[in-house]
Design an enzyme around this catalytic site. Structure first.
Site, short mmCIF file in Angstrom:
data_model
loop_
_atom_site.label_atom_id
_atom_site.label_comp_id
_atom_site.label_asym_id
_atom_site.label_seq_id
_atom_site.Cartn_x
_atom_site.Cartn_y
_atom_site.Cartn_z
N GLU A 220 -6.33 9.35 8.84
CA GLU A 220 -4.95 9.25 9.37
C GLU A 220 -4.83 9.97 10.71
O GLU A 220 -4.02 9.59 11.55
CB GLU A 220 -3.96 9.85 8.38
CG GLU A 220 -3.97 9.11 7.07
CD GLU A 220 -2.63 8.54 6.65
OE1 GLU A 220 -1.61 9.09 7.08
OE2 GLU A 220 -2.63 7.55 5.90
N CYS B 92 -11.19 3.00 -1.43
CA CYS B 92 -9.94 3.54 -0.87
C CYS B 92 -9.67 2.79 0.42
O CYS B 92 -10.61 2.50 1.18
CB CYS B 92 -10.10 5.04 -0.60
SG CYS B 92 -8.70 5.75 0.26
N THR B 93 -8.40 2.49 0.64
CA THR B 93 -8.03 1.70 1.83
C THR B 93 -8.53 2.30 3.14
O THR B 93 -8.81 1.57 4.09
CB THR B 93 -6.49 1.64 1.93
OG1 THR B 93 -5.97 2.96 1.75
CG2 THR B 93 -5.90 0.70 0.92
N HIS B 94 -8.63 3.63 3.19
CA HIS B 94 -8.95 4.28 4.46
C HIS B 94 -10.45 4.28 4.79
O HIS B 94 -10.83 4.45 5.95
CB HIS B 94 -8.48 5.74 4.43
CG HIS B 94 -7.00 5.90 4.48
ND1 HIS B 94 -6.17 5.34 3.54
CD2 HIS B 94 -6.20 6.55 5.35
CE1 HIS B 94 -4.91 5.65 3.84
NE2 HIS B 94 -4.91 6.38 4.93
N TYR C 295 -0.54 8.42 -2.59
CA TYR C 295 -0.46 8.14 -4.03
C TYR C 295 -1.68 8.73 -4.76
O TYR C 295 -1.62 8.99 -5.94
CB TYR C 295 -0.47 6.62 -4.27
CG TYR C 295 0.83 5.89 -4.05
CD1 TYR C 295 1.90 6.45 -3.35
CD2 TYR C 295 0.98 4.58 -4.54
CE1 TYR C 295 3.07 5.73 -3.15
CE2 TYR C 295 2.15 3.87 -4.36
CZ TYR C 295 3.20 4.43 -3.67
OH TYR C 295 4.35 3.72 -3.48
N GLY C 296 -2.76 8.87 -4.03
CA GLY C 296 -4.05 9.19 -4.65
C GLY C 296 -4.13 10.55 -5.34
O GLY C 296 -5.07 10.82 -6.07
N CYS D 232 -3.85 -1.01 -2.25
CA CYS D 232 -4.12 0.39 -2.58
C CYS D 232 -4.99 0.49 -3.82
O CYS D 232 -4.65 -0.05 -4.89
CB CYS D 232 -2.78 1.08 -2.81
SG CYS D 232 -2.91 2.82 -3.21
N ASN D 233 -6.12 1.18 -3.70
CA ASN D 233 -7.00 1.34 -4.86
C ASN D 233 -6.34 2.16 -5.96
O ASN D 233 -6.56 1.91 -7.14
CB ASN D 233 -8.30 2.02 -4.44
CG ASN D 233 -9.29 1.04 -3.86
OD1 ASN D 233 -10.16 0.54 -4.56
ND2 ASN D 233 -9.18 0.74 -2.58
N SER D 234 -5.52 3.15 -5.57
CA SER D 234 -4.88 4.00 -6.58
C SER D 234 -3.89 3.18 -7.39
O SER D 234 -3.78 3.35 -8.61
CB SER D 234 -4.17 5.18 -5.90
OG SER D 234 -5.07 5.88 -5.07
N ASP E 186 0.85 -1.19 0.00
CA ASP E 186 0.00 0.00 0.00
C ASP E 186 0.89 1.24 0.00
O ASP E 186 2.07 1.17 0.31
CB ASP E 186 -0.91 0.01 1.23
CG ASP E 186 -1.86 1.21 1.20
OD1 ASP E 186 -2.55 1.39 0.18
OD2 ASP E 186 -1.89 1.99 2.16
N SER E 187 0.27 2.35 -0.33
CA SER E 187 1.00 3.63 -0.31
C SER E 187 1.41 4.01 1.12
O SER E 187 2.31 4.82 1.30
CB SER E 187 0.10 4.72 -0.88
OG SER E 187 -1.12 4.76 -0.17
N1 DGL Z 1 -4.08 3.76 -0.29
C1 DGL Z 1 -4.70 4.80 -1.07
C2 DGL Z 1 -5.85 4.21 -1.89
O1 DGL Z 1 -6.47 3.24 -1.50
C3 DGL Z 1 -5.18 5.94 -0.19
C4 DGL Z 1 -4.07 6.81 0.33
C5 DGL Z 1 -3.28 7.48 -0.77
O2 DGL Z 1 -3.80 8.40 -1.42
O3 DGL Z 1 -2.15 7.05 -0.96
O4 DGL Z 1 -6.16 4.74 -2.93
#
Ligand code: DGL
Length: 247
Positions: free
Chosen positions: A150, A180-182, A39-40, A70-72, A7-8
């Site tokens: 966060e 998104c992971t969060h 990363y997003g 990570c979805n991004s 993940d990012s």
């Molecule tokens: N992990 C990223 C996602 O799921 C979220 C945090 C980021 O923007 O890096 O897209």
């Protein structure tokens, strides 16, 4: 079996939580690129470059499968990862779409996709859903949820005002993809805003997908978890204690 989870930053721990709950693997190696999160908000080429560097990291471990939590990354770099990785690779977008199609029996179901700017701009969820016949789709980049989570603000006034900012005026959907992971960490508050919507969670979706697509036998032992970060690994371990074990 041994899995790598990438993940990012710390967010992919929400996917790890689901993997642990289902004892899918004997060992999980987690790498969060905390030095370069988020990363997003980055462009496609940067996300691909960072993701390919992560593959190099995972080559040091004898993993059977890499899960891009990570979805991004899943939006922009999955094909590139698959092309170079000496192990299997799964993202979270295809599993999320599969989870939705398992639940949404009507093609006119109202679907709201939430994600980072990168995920939403890629249109990957939307295209995959369109290809399955769903057309009633609204995509919303809700990047501000990432820093709010966060900060540990899983409820309260700050989160409420960010929600109002994004959701005011939006019709209640039948399904919400937490792209998104969060976002699973604020799912209760999202449900309060849209009480009748069914939420699709990447972690749960990926567990189902892995079980069905990769024939992963249930691990007999307790999963051992090794955590790595490109910066401040102690913070990642702190967050893991809170998010994974509530301590
Ligand atoms: N992990 C990223 C996602 O799921 C979220 C945090 C980021 O923007 O890096 O897209």
């Amino acid at each position: 079996m041994r899995a790598g989870v990438f993940d990012s930053g710390v967010g992919g721990l929400t996917v790890v939580k689901s993997l642990l709950e289902h004892s899918l693997f004997d060992e999980i190696i987690y790498f969060g690129d905390t030095a370069r999160v988020p990363y997003g908000i980055k462009d496609k080429n940067t996300i691909i470059r960072y993701s390919l560097e992560a593959v190099e990291f995972f080559k040091n471990f004898d993993i059977d499968i890499l899960i891009a939590a990570c979805n991004s990354v899943s939006a922009y770099a999955i094909d590139e990862l698959k092309a170079v990785a000496p192990f299997k690779v799964s993202g979270v977008i295809q599993p999320g779409v599969k989870a939705l199609t398992n639940k949404a029996k009507n093609l006119d179901a109202k679907i709201l996709i939430l994600g980072t700017k990168a995920t939403i701009n890629s249109q990957k969820y939307k295209r995959l859903l369109n290809s399955q016949g769903y057309y009633n789709i609204n995509s919303l980049a809700t990047s501000l949820f990432v820093p709010v989570v966060e900060e540990g603000l899983f409820e309260g006034d700050v989160l409420k005002s960010v929600m109002n900012h994004y959701f005011d005026g939006i019709d209640e959907p039948d399904f919400i993809i937490l792209g998104c992971t969060h976002f699973p960490l604020i799912k209760n508050e999202i449900s309060k805003f849209f009480p009748n919507a069914t939420l699709i969670h990447s972690g749960e979706a990926v567990v189902w997908f892995l079980k069905n697509s990769f024939n992963i036998p249930k691990s007999k032992s307790q999963t051992s978890l090794k955590l790595f970060a490109s910066e401040n690994p102690d913070k990642l371990k702190e967050v893991a204690k809170k998010w994974l074990y509530n301590s």
